[in-house]
Design a protein around this motif. Structure first.
Motif, PDB file in Angstrom:
ATOM      1  N   TYR A  43      43.724  58.604  58.139  1.00 21.48           N
ATOM      2  CA  TYR A  43      43.602  58.695  56.686  1.00 21.48           C
ATOM      3  C   TYR A  43      43.671  60.153  56.255  1.00 21.48           C
ATOM      4  O   TYR A  43      43.540  61.065  57.058  1.00 21.48           O
ATOM      5  N   GLY A  44      43.889  60.337  54.973  1.00 28.78           N
ATOM      6  CA  GLY A  44      43.905  61.668  54.385  1.00 28.78           C
ATOM      7  C   GLY A  44      43.317  61.602  52.991  1.00 28.78           C
ATOM      8  O   GLY A  44      43.499  60.618  52.278  1.00 28.78           O
ATOM      9  N   ILE A  45      42.598  62.654  52.613  1.00 32.75           N
ATOM     10  CA  ILE A  45      41.992  62.715  51.283  1.00 32.75           C
ATOM     11  C   ILE A  45      42.562  63.921  50.556  1.00 32.75           C
ATOM     12  O   ILE A  45      42.586  65.022  51.101  1.00 32.75           O
ATOM     13  N   SER A  46      43.001  63.710  49.322  1.00 25.99           N
ATOM     14  CA  SER A  46      43.520  64.795  48.488  1.00 25.99           C
ATOM     15  C   SER A  46      42.728  64.845  47.196  1.00 25.99           C
ATOM     16  O   SER A  46      42.514  63.821  46.557  1.00 25.99           O
ATOM     17  N   ALA A  47      42.300  66.043  46.821  1.00 24.77           N
ATOM     18  CA  ALA A  47      41.622  66.259  45.540  1.00 24.77           C
ATOM     19  C   ALA A  47      42.546  67.104  44.679  1.00 24.77           C
ATOM     20  O   ALA A  47      42.685  68.302  44.900  1.00 24.77           O
ATOM     21  N   LEU A  48      43.181  66.477  43.730  1.00 24.06           N
ATOM     22  CA  LEU A  48      44.154  67.153  42.876  1.00 24.06           C
ATOM     23  C   LEU A  48      43.559  67.414  41.499  1.00 24.06           C
ATOM     24  O   LEU A  48      42.418  67.051  41.219  1.00 24.06           O
ATOM     25  N   ARG A  49      44.327  68.010  40.641  1.00 25.28           N
ATOM     26  CA  ARG A  49      43.836  68.387  39.318  1.00 25.28           C
ATOM     27  C   ARG A  49      43.539  67.177  38.440  1.00 25.28           C
ATOM     28  O   ARG A  49      42.554  67.154  37.713  1.00 25.28           O
ATOM     29  N   ASP A  50      44.380  66.145  38.499  1.00 25.89           N
ATOM     30  CA  ASP A  50      44.200  64.994  37.616  1.00 25.89           C
ATOM     31  C   ASP A  50      43.841  63.708  38.348  1.00 25.89           C
ATOM     32  O   ASP A  50      43.571  62.694  37.720  1.00 25.89           O
ATOM     33  N   MET A  51      43.848  63.721  39.694  1.00 27.36           N
ATOM     34  CA  MET A  51      43.510  62.514  40.432  1.00 27.36           C
ATOM     35  C   MET A  51      43.057  62.853  41.844  1.00 27.36           C
ATOM     36  O   MET A  51      43.345  63.929  42.356  1.00 27.36           O
ATOM     37  N   ALA A  52      42.337  61.909  42.444  1.00 25.90           N
ATOM     38  CA  ALA A  52      41.937  61.994  43.846  1.00 25.90           C
ATOM     39  C   ALA A  52      42.614  60.848  44.582  1.00 25.90           C
ATOM     40  O   ALA A  52      42.739  59.745  44.045  1.00 25.90           O
ATOM     41  N   VAL A  53      43.053  61.112  45.807  1.00 29.85           N
ATOM     42  CA  VAL A  53      43.810  60.112  46.558  1.00 29.85           C
ATOM     43  C   VAL A  53      43.228  59.982  47.963  1.00 29.85           C
ATOM     44  O   VAL A  53      42.994  60.979  48.647  1.00 29.85           O
ATOM     45  N   PHE A  54      42.996  58.746  48.377  1.00 27.54           N
ATOM     46  CA  PHE A  54      42.630  58.409  49.751  1.00 27.54           C
ATOM     47  C   PHE A  54      43.828  57.678  50.329  1.00 27.54           C
ATOM     48  O   PHE A  54      44.118  56.542  49.935  1.00 27.54           O
ATOM     49  N   SER A  55      44.564  58.314  51.245  1.00 31.68           N
ATOM     50  CA  SER A  55      45.770  57.724  51.817  1.00 31.68           C
ATOM     51  C   SER A  55      45.464  57.141  53.181  1.00 31.68           C
ATOM     52  O   SER A  55      44.738  57.735  53.973  1.00 31.68           O
ATOM     53  N   VAL A  56      46.034  55.975  53.469  1.00 31.27           N
ATOM     54  CA  VAL A  56      45.816  55.268  54.723  1.00 31.27           C
ATOM     55  C   VAL A  56      47.144  55.208  55.468  1.00 31.27           C
ATOM     56  O   VAL A  56      48.168  54.842  54.899  1.00 31.27           O
ATOM     57  N   PHE A  57      47.088  55.547  56.767  1.00 25.99           N
ATOM     58  CA  PHE A  57      48.290  55.591  57.591  1.00 25.99           C
ATOM     59  C   PHE A  57      48.171  54.624  58.766  1.00 25.99           C
ATOM     60  O   PHE A  57      47.090  54.446  59.317  1.00 25.99           O
ATOM     61  N   ARG A  58      49.297  54.045  59.158  1.00 27.14           N
ATOM     62  CA  ARG A  58      49.335  53.262  60.391  1.00 27.14           C
ATOM     63  C   ARG A  58      49.487  54.204  61.576  1.00 27.14           C
ATOM     64  O   ARG A  58      48.858  54.037  62.598  1.00 27.14           O
ATOM     65  N   ARG A  59      50.337  55.205  61.424  1.00 24.67           N
ATOM     66  CA  ARG A  59      50.483  56.276  62.402  1.00 24.67           C
ATOM     67  C   ARG A  59      50.409  57.596  61.656  1.00 24.67           C
ATOM     68  O   ARG A  59      50.688  57.660  60.471  1.00 24.67           O
ATOM     69  N   THR A  60      50.070  58.644  62.355  1.00 24.41           N
ATOM     70  CA  THR A  60      49.842  59.931  61.705  1.00 24.41           C
ATOM     71  C   THR A  60      51.107  60.499  61.082  1.00 24.41           C
ATOM     72  O   THR A  60      51.066  61.077  60.006  1.00 24.41           O
ATOM     73  N   ALA A  61      52.236  60.335  61.702  1.00 22.90           N
ATOM     74  CA  ALA A  61      53.448  61.027  61.285  1.00 22.90           C
ATOM     75  C   ALA A  61      54.315  60.232  60.308  1.00 22.90           C
ATOM     76  O   ALA A  61      55.492  60.518  60.171  1.00 22.90           O
ATOM     77  N   GLU A  62      53.775  59.269  59.632  1.00 22.14           N
ATOM     78  CA  GLU A  62      54.601  58.492  58.703  1.00 22.14           C
ATOM     79  C   GLU A  62      54.016  58.528  57.292  1.00 22.14           C
ATOM     80  O   GLU A  62      52.979  59.138  57.056  1.00 22.14           O
ATOM     81  N   ASN A  63      54.681  57.870  56.385  1.00 23.34           N
ATOM     82  CA  ASN A  63      54.198  57.784  55.012  1.00 23.34           C
ATOM     83  C   ASN A  63      52.976  56.870  54.948  1.00 23.34           C
ATOM     84  O   ASN A  63      52.829  55.967  55.761  1.00 23.34           O
ATOM     85  N   PRO A  64      52.119  57.076  53.959  1.00 25.44           N
ATOM     86  CA  PRO A  64      50.923  56.231  53.885  1.00 25.44           C
ATOM     87  C   PRO A  64      51.268  54.777  53.573  1.00 25.44           C
ATOM     88  O   PRO A  64      52.157  54.493  52.774  1.00 25.44           O
ATOM     89  N   LEU A  65      50.531  53.869  54.219  1.00 27.95           N
ATOM     90  CA  LEU A  65      50.686  52.445  53.921  1.00 27.95           C
ATOM     91  C   LEU A  65      50.176  52.143  52.522  1.00 27.95           C
ATOM     92  O   LEU A  65      50.821  51.446  51.742  1.00 27.95           O
ATOM     93  N   TYR A  66      48.981  52.656  52.230  1.00 31.12           N
ATOM     94  CA  TYR A  66      48.345  52.427  50.934  1.00 31.12           C
ATOM     95  C   TYR A  66      47.716  53.729  50.458  1.00 31.12           C
ATOM     96  O   TYR A  66      47.307  54.564  51.258  1.00 31.12           O
TER      97      TYR A  66
END
Length: 113
Positions: A43-66
């Motif tokens: 997973y990855g967590i991003s804290a941006l200026r207008d939104m926060a995102v919790f990204s979920v990955f099946r594998r580390t090197a690919e695009n987030p599933l959700y």
């Protein structure tokens, strides 16, 4: 020679949006169950200026599933929480985080062969 006093220190508030501890609890509980089921791996967590995102990955090197997004500006309109799939489709949106996360819990329930 004149002595000038420095301007008063003005602390600027941190203007990034982030998840609160009470919000991360249900998200990480779901993440732990999905990892135990073998569905998610990273997973990855991003804290941006207008939104926060919790990204979920099946594998580390690919695009987030959700992506689980928090957009406080949409709180009074569509709801501040949203679950977005890999292709950008919004699966669920609302103000109740537990109700929004239920769409991902359904993916954990599968028929047994």
């Amino acid at each position: 020679m004149t002595i000038q006093t420095p301007p008063p220190f003005v602390a600027t508030p941190d203007d990034r949006v982030s998840f609160h501890r009470t919000e991360l609890g249900p998200i990480l509980t779901l993440y732990g169950r999905m990892v135990a089921a073998g569905e998610w791996r990273d997973y990855g967590i991003s804290a941006l200026r207008d939104m926060a995102v919790f990204s979920v990955f099946r594998r580390t090197a690919e695009n987030p599933l959700y992506r689980i997004e928090k957009r406080p500006k949409l709180r009074l309109k569509q709801g501040q929480y949203a679950v977005v799939s890999m292709d950008g489709q919004i699966l669920k949106r609302g103000n109740d985080l537990a109700a929004v996360l239920r769409v991902l819990e359904r993916k954990l329930i599968r028929p047994v062969d």
